[in-house]
Write an enzyme that holds these catalytic residues in place. Structure first.
Site, PDB file in Angstrom:
ATOM      1  N   HIS A  82      14.330 -13.333  16.675  1.00 28.32           N
ATOM      2  CA  HIS A  82      15.860 -13.011  17.315  1.00 28.32           C
ATOM      3  C   HIS A  82      15.907 -13.619  18.853  1.00 28.32           C
ATOM      4  CE1 HIS A  82      17.480 -10.040  20.145  1.00 28.32           C
ATOM      5  NE2 HIS A  82      17.760  -9.593  19.205  1.00 28.32           N
ATOM      6  N   ASP A 105       6.100 -12.348  20.471  1.00 28.52           N
ATOM      7  CA  ASP A 105       7.680 -11.519  20.932  1.00 28.52           C
ATOM      8  C   ASP A 105       7.235  -9.852  20.354  1.00 28.52           C
ATOM      9  OD1 ASP A 105       9.651  -9.901  21.125  1.00 28.52           O
ATOM     10  OD2 ASP A 105      11.581 -11.161  20.236  1.00 28.52           O
ATOM     11  N   GLN A 110       9.181  -5.613  17.812  1.00 28.21           N
ATOM     12  CA  GLN A 110       8.848  -4.366  16.975  1.00 28.21           C
ATOM     13  C   GLN A 110       7.712  -3.871  16.331  1.00 28.21           C
ATOM     14  OE1 GLN A 110      11.608  -3.212  15.890  1.00 28.21           O
ATOM     15  NE2 GLN A 110      12.873  -4.906  16.211  1.00 28.21           N
ATOM     16  N   LYS A 125      12.278   0.502  22.047  1.00 29.28           N
ATOM     17  CA  LYS A 125      11.615   0.235  21.164  1.00 29.28           C
ATOM     18  C   LYS A 125      10.655   1.399  20.805  1.00 29.28           C
ATOM     19  CE  LYS A 125      14.167  -3.779  19.830  1.00 29.28           C
ATOM     20  NZ  LYS A 125      15.549  -3.971  19.641  1.00 29.28           N
ATOM     21  N   CYS A 142      20.895  -9.816  15.305  1.00 24.72           N
ATOM     22  CA  CYS A 142      21.086 -11.204  15.880  1.00 24.72           C
ATOM     23  C   CYS A 142      20.445 -12.140  15.278  1.00 24.72           C
ATOM     24  CB  CYS A 142      20.300 -10.646  17.362  1.00 24.72           C
ATOM     25  SG  CYS A 142      20.857  -9.468  18.594  1.00 24.72           S
TER      26      CYS A 142
END
Ligand code: 7TS
Length: 406
Positions: free
Chosen positions: A122, A199, A202, A225, A364
């Site tokens: 991203h 990261d 998600q 999220k 993104c």
């Protein structure tokens, strides 16, 4: 047994019509919806406990501080951190990565060093490293992605040379759905002495995450999220780095002593949390953890997986469809695709008229879209409050759209 319809009923936003049709919310990869438990925890804080944290001796301030710190402990436990101190509150994943790129990068990168990322990142795990490389004179390199949407692990091995000081990669790709072998990647990076940042935007709230098992130095994620509010997220920061990294932003609450010339700083996460923090946000994120744990993250992961596999099977029935990322095996709960009949933006605009919330665009991940020669994609992303019936309804809407555009 989980009563999934009862779970879904806890999300008031889902019980509405959009454009005269029942809302089908398939954009949880952008942001998840919030259950009553989270909305009520934040409401309770503002109604009864609102006060600034860490600075008042009065009752409301101590209640607010207790709730704020209890949330940190819950979040730490949820991702398997060793101590609550290893959780630094941030505005979200983006700010968490910028914090590391900003301070770790400024302090530990020098000309000749390499920061390694991947082609499936991203923008929030690309741009901060470009800035850090520009500031320090380090070089940015990336691990390519194979046609099936997985990382090129042979190339990764070749790229992990002694010059690599930090390797940053996502746990689950927001455009491909690829689940990266985070444990192996961290082990390889460690073996050459590189620091790792994962990261997890998600992943947290979708699959069980244990940062100690993963073996990373930093792990970034967002409250919004995982059923929590916007404006709050966290950086897991291994204790060793908490002590070695200088402050990022200066201000109140992060100091021990201030004179007109210089200051000394607190240790632990406080050093990186100047000013009044997002108190209601942190409490809401803590409530989200409680809520997810009340269902069980394993149950959520299994439900998400079943729904995603069902969607993958059904989507492949569509004429002219191309789905990015792995077509078989486990994947994150999303599918980004193009249809021969329509540009993603036109498709998403049309499906919106039917109450279906897909996301259209590059998500993104522009370098990745370029890699797959996609002008962007439509993306359906799922969470445990979605149903098979909604996927069937999406299929009818998409088939109608194909007929309309052909
Ligand atoms: N990393 C990944 C893998 C993401 O999917 C996102 C947001 C971020 C970082 C940034 O998170 P933030 O909370 O700081 O904004 N992804 C998306 C998306 O896919 N659609 O909208 C936001």
């Amino acid at each position: 047994m989980i009563d999934w319809p009862q779970v879904r009923a806890q999300f008031p936003i889902l019980q509405q019509q959009v454009n005269g049709k029942p809302l089908i919310y398939f954009d949880s990869a952008a942001t998840s919806q919030k259950p009553l438990a989270v909305i009520e925890a934040m409401d309770h804080y503002y109604r009864w406990d609102n006060a600034n944290v860490h600075r008042g001796l009065h009752e409301l301030s101590s209640r607010a501080t207790d709730a704020f710190e209890a949330a940190r402990a819950k979040i730490a436990r949820f991702v398997g951190a060793g101590t609550a101190d290893e959780i630094i509150y941030t505005r979200g994943t983006t700010e968490a990565i910028n914090l590391v790129a900003g301070i770790w990068g400024a302090h530990f990168l020098k000309p000749g060093d390499v920061v390694l990322i991947t082609e499936m990142e991203h923008h929030s795990n690309i741009v901060p490293w470009q800035l850090a490389a520009q500031r320090s004179g380090a070089t940015l390199k990336f691990v390519p992605v194979l046609d099936d949407g997985t990382l090129d692990l042979v190339a990764a091995d070749e790229l992990l040379t002694a010059e690599v000081k930090l390797f940053a990669f996502n746990h689950i790709s927001n455009s491909l759905g690829t689940i990266n072998p985070v444990v192996d990647l961290c082990r390889k990076a460690r073996s050459i002495g590189a620091v790792t940042l994962v990261d997890g935007a998600q992943a947290v709230g979708h699959v069980p995450v244990n940062v100690q098992d993963i073996g990373c130095d930093f792990y970034a994620f967002s409250g919004h999220k995982m059923c929590g509010p916007t404006g709050i997220g966290a950086l897991y920061c291994r204790t060793q780095w908490l002590e070695k990294m200088p402050p990022w932003q200066g201000g109140g609450e992060m100091i021990l002593h201030v004179s007109m010339e210089r200051s000394t700083y607190k240790s632990g996460p406080a050093r990186f949390e100047p000013g009044t923090p997002p108190i209601a946000g942190a409490i809401g994120m803590g409530a989200a953890v409680d809520y997810l744990e009340s269902i069980g993250i394993e149950n959520i992961a299994a439900y998400d997986d079943e729904l995603t596999q069902y969607a993958m099977g059904r989507l492949q029935e569509l004429e002219g469809i191309r789905i990015l990322g792995p077509l078989t095996g486990k994947r994150g709960s999303l599918a980004a695709f193009t249809l021969a009949a329509a540009h993603p933006h036109d498709l998403v605009t049309l499906t919106n008229e039917q109450g279906l919330a897909l996301r259209g665009g590059h998500h993104c991940t522009q370098p990745l879209m370029r890699r797959f020669k996609a002008p962007g994609t439509a993306r359906a992303s799922f969470y445990f409050y979605n149903t098979r019936a909604e996927i069937d309804a999406m299929m009818d809407i998409l088939n109608d759209a194909i007929r309309f555009f052909s």
